[in-house]
Enzyme design. Sequence first.
Site, PDB file in Angstrom:
ATOM      1  N   SER A 116     -15.685   8.148  -5.065  1.00 31.82           N
ATOM      2  CA  SER A 116     -16.094   6.777  -4.505  1.00 31.82           C
ATOM      3  C   SER A 116     -17.199   6.150  -5.028  1.00 31.82           C
ATOM      4  CB  SER A 116     -15.742   6.745  -3.059  1.00 31.82           C
ATOM      5  OG  SER A 116     -16.738   7.576  -2.671  1.00 31.82           O
ATOM      6  N   TYR A 117     -18.374   6.983  -5.429  1.00 29.24           N
ATOM      7  CA  TYR A 117     -19.575   6.355  -5.638  1.00 29.24           C
ATOM      8  C   TYR A 117     -19.576   5.957  -7.069  1.00 29.24           C
ATOM      9  CZ  TYR A 117     -24.672   6.543  -6.187  1.00 29.24           C
ATOM     10  OH  TYR A 117     -26.013   6.350  -6.356  1.00 29.24           O
ATOM     11  N   ALA A 118     -18.919   6.946  -7.720  1.00 29.92           N
ATOM     12  CA  ALA A 118     -18.787   6.526  -9.241  1.00 29.92           C
ATOM     13  C   ALA A 118     -18.037   5.645  -9.287  1.00 29.92           C
ATOM     14  CB  ALA A 118     -18.536   7.937  -9.971  1.00 29.92           C
TER      15      ALA A 118
END
Length: 259
Positions: A161-163
């Site tokens: 999700s961060y990427a």
Amino acid sequence: MGIFDGKVAIITGGGKAKSIGYGIAVAYAKEGANLVLTGRNEQKLLDAKEELERLYGIKVLPLAVDVTPSDESEDRVKEAVQKVIAEFGRIDVLINNAQASASGIPLSMQTKDHFDLGIYSGLYATFYYMRECYPYLKETQGSVINFASGAGLFGNVGQCSYAAAKEGIRGLSRVAATEWGKDNINVNVVCPLAMTAQLENFKLSYPEAYEKNLRGVPMGRFGDPELDIGRVCVQLGSPDFKYMSGETLTLEGGMGQRP
């Protein structure tokens, strides 16, 4: 005389802590900028205001703004930007640094809530701030500095999700650089690697993993939030770098090399 005397910079995630956001705040304060610091922890924002005003004689507007998943997130950003204009009457630099995420969870085990946390606090927050600040950046022919990550550039394990949020921010930034070039607004992206309180905690909890990560940095150290990240952000917001736009800079001590 500082580069930003009389000018105003918004820094999201700029509360008092050993963090990239606060390092950027110090770098801009040393150049005379009045600051707007946003974040979820009001006390850290107030602590930052007290210290920065005392040390550098600038004015700091702390704004507690939560842009994690919520129907109110968009309105909160609109309100925050209007408070900035009411206080200062201008915006010269927008720095979208804040981001929350559910890290360390494999893609196959990510829930919608996990994914939403990364997308809302990163991609949506950056979009909302850019859109709401645009009319005022147009007036000042200002600069936008958005934050992405090597997690997105290189597909780090456990960072789905961060990427995704960070790569979305890079795409958003390139579109803005193209659309806003006519207004003399430059938009660039920074992928940082710095020694923060979070990384210090990781070092204490997982010393072997920390040392392994450190060995992957050609310069042999993690960056300083102010000197290695903040000072570059000062230059990106300055007239000297006005012609550079739509670019991604990896500030990772040589680790983020790309063709």
